[in-house]
Design a protein around this motif. Structure first.
Motif, short mmCIF file in Angstrom:
data_model
loop_
_atom_site.label_atom_id
_atom_site.label_comp_id
_atom_site.label_asym_id
_atom_site.label_seq_id
_atom_site.Cartn_x
_atom_site.Cartn_y
_atom_site.Cartn_z
N ALA A 1 21.37 18.75 20.00
CA ALA A 1 22.12 19.85 19.07
C ALA A 1 23.41 19.42 18.23
O ALA A 1 23.61 19.30 17.05
CB ALA A 1 21.97 21.00 19.32
N ARG A 2 24.28 19.00 19.26
CA ARG A 2 25.87 18.71 18.94
C ARG A 2 25.62 17.21 18.12
O ARG A 2 26.16 16.98 17.14
CB ARG A 2 26.68 18.76 20.11
CG ARG A 2 27.95 18.27 19.84
CD ARG A 2 29.14 18.30 20.90
NE ARG A 2 28.53 17.62 22.05
CZ ARG A 2 28.26 16.27 22.52
NH1 ARG A 2 28.63 15.40 21.45
NH2 ARG A 2 27.68 16.09 23.55
N ASP B 1 17.99 26.01 10.10
CA ASP B 1 18.74 26.95 9.21
C ASP B 1 19.67 26.34 8.30
O ASP B 1 20.21 26.69 7.21
CB ASP B 1 19.37 28.12 9.84
CG ASP B 1 18.13 29.08 10.30
OD1 ASP B 1 16.95 28.97 9.88
OD2 ASP B 1 18.43 29.75 11.20
N ASP B 2 20.59 25.52 9.19
CA ASP B 2 21.85 24.64 8.33
C ASP B 2 21.37 23.41 7.69
O ASP B 2 22.39 22.82 7.23
CB ASP B 2 22.76 24.55 9.59
CG ASP B 2 23.41 25.62 10.20
OD1 ASP B 2 23.50 26.73 9.52
OD2 ASP B 2 24.11 25.56 11.30
N GLY B 3 20.40 23.07 7.66
CA GLY B 3 19.68 21.82 6.85
C GLY B 3 19.70 20.59 7.94
O GLY B 3 19.66 19.74 7.02
N VAL B 4 20.03 20.86 9.01
CA VAL B 4 20.07 19.48 9.74
C VAL B 4 18.40 19.18 9.93
O VAL B 4 17.71 19.94 10.61
CB VAL B 4 20.63 19.63 11.07
CG1 VAL B 4 20.46 18.43 11.82
CG2 VAL B 4 22.15 19.93 10.79
N PRO B 5 17.81 17.89 9.54
CA PRO B 5 16.54 17.69 9.90
C PRO B 5 16.42 17.31 11.26
O PRO B 5 16.98 16.53 12.05
CB PRO B 5 16.25 16.57 8.92
CG PRO B 5 17.57 15.95 8.79
CD PRO B 5 18.76 17.05 8.90
N CYS B 6 15.36 17.97 11.83
CA CYS B 6 15.00 17.64 13.33
C CYS B 6 13.43 18.23 13.39
O CYS B 6 12.88 18.94 12.55
CB CYS B 6 15.87 18.26 14.28
SG CYS B 6 15.78 20.32 13.94
N ILE C 1 26.03 13.63 13.27
CA ILE C 1 25.36 12.66 12.46
C ILE C 1 24.98 13.37 10.98
O ILE C 1 25.64 12.66 10.00
CB ILE C 1 24.19 12.29 12.97
CG1 ILE C 1 24.50 11.47 14.32
CG2 ILE C 1 23.34 11.42 12.09
CD1 ILE C 1 23.17 11.22 15.24
N HIS C 2 24.71 14.40 11.20
CA HIS C 2 24.19 15.10 9.67
C HIS C 2 25.72 15.41 8.94
O HIS C 2 25.56 15.20 7.61
CB HIS C 2 23.54 16.30 9.74
CG HIS C 2 23.34 17.07 8.53
ND1 HIS C 2 22.22 16.73 7.82
CD2 HIS C 2 23.69 18.28 8.07
CE1 HIS C 2 22.25 17.55 6.68
NE2 HIS C 2 23.10 18.63 6.90
N GLU C 3 26.59 15.67 9.77
CA GLU C 3 27.90 15.96 8.67
C GLU C 3 28.85 14.72 8.57
O GLU C 3 30.17 15.04 8.33
CB GLU C 3 28.42 17.14 9.77
CG GLU C 3 27.74 18.70 9.36
CD GLU C 3 28.33 19.51 10.43
OE1 GLU C 3 29.26 19.49 10.96
OE2 GLU C 3 27.72 20.63 10.09
N GLY C 4 28.43 13.64 9.31
CA GLY C 4 29.22 12.40 8.95
C GLY C 4 30.34 12.37 10.17
O GLY C 4 31.23 11.21 9.86
N ARG C 5 30.32 12.97 11.15
CA ARG C 5 31.30 12.86 12.02
C ARG C 5 31.03 11.88 13.48
O ARG C 5 31.69 11.40 14.26
CB ARG C 5 31.57 13.97 13.06
CG ARG C 5 32.21 15.07 11.91
CD ARG C 5 32.67 16.27 12.55
NE ARG C 5 31.93 16.91 13.40
CZ ARG C 5 31.28 18.11 12.86
NH1 ARG C 5 31.38 18.57 11.59
NH2 ARG C 5 30.14 18.66 13.64
N SER C 6 29.58 11.33 13.34
CA SER C 6 29.05 10.39 14.09
C SER C 6 28.41 9.34 13.27
O SER C 6 28.00 9.64 12.25
CB SER C 6 28.21 10.97 15.24
OG SER C 6 27.92 10.28 16.11
N GLU C 7 28.02 8.23 13.89
CA GLU C 7 27.48 7.17 13.06
C GLU C 7 25.94 7.52 13.04
O GLU C 7 25.28 8.15 13.87
CB GLU C 7 27.37 5.82 13.96
CG GLU C 7 26.47 5.55 15.18
CD GLU C 7 26.47 4.56 15.81
OE1 GLU C 7 25.66 3.58 15.53
OE2 GLU C 7 27.36 4.48 16.74
N LYS C 8 25.19 7.14 11.88
CA LYS C 8 23.97 7.37 11.46
C LYS C 8 23.03 6.53 12.21
O LYS C 8 22.99 5.23 12.26
CB LYS C 8 23.64 7.18 10.11
CG LYS C 8 22.32 7.61 9.49
CD LYS C 8 22.37 7.74 8.10
CE LYS C 8 20.89 7.88 7.61
NZ LYS C 8 20.10 9.22 8.21
#
Length: 143
Positions: free
Chosen positions: A94-95, A124-129, A100-107
């Motif tokens: 989850a983290r 709910d926050d729009g993170v695809p999973c 990744i979604h918010e650009g803090r980690s490599e895609k």
């Protein structure tokens, strides 16, 4: 019950069920039948073939065991593809997905463990999973 094939004045086609043909006529006259695509109440019946029992032989029932085996094979192939091509991040899924979604980690493509509550919050926050298909134990690998 009667099923009608309907179309609106924008040529959107759809189906609807009514208790009787007079129910359709009454609801349509009062503007209660509306297109599910655009909301138009200018709806008309379309030409449709009646569902009448005929003398032709019915199609054979699908082989449910074969269909289940095909679905299980497809699930195994999806899971195998993910396990071979995605990075396993364990219970940090989850983290890491959020980072990744918010650009803090490599895609990159990841998979791991998450609680249903974590998955709901991600969605709910729009993170695809999506959940990987679970599989029953492989009888060939059993004792």
């Amino acid at each position: 019950m009667i099923r009608y094939a309907l179309a609106c004045d924008h040529d959107h086609g759809f189906e609807a069920w009514f208790a009787s043909s007079s129910d359709y006529d009454d609801q349509a006259a009062r503007g209660l039948v509306e297109c599910p695509f655009c909301g138009s109440t200018e709806v008309r019946k379309q030409v449709m073939a009646p569902a009448v029992a005929g003398t032709k032989k019915a199609a054979p029932a699908p082989d449910m065991a074969k269909m289940q085996a095909m679905m299980m094979q497809a699930a195994r192939e999806v899971r195998e593809h993910v396990e071979q091509n995605f990075d396993y991040v364990g219970d940090a899924f989850a983290r890491e997905a959020r980072d990744i979604h918010e650009g803090r980690s490599e895609k990159r493509e990841i998979y791991g463990e998450a609680t249903p509550a974590d998955i709901k919050k991600l969605k709910d926050d729009g993170v695809p999973c999506a959940a990987l298909p679970s599989l029953p134990p492989d009888p060939k690998k059993a004792n």
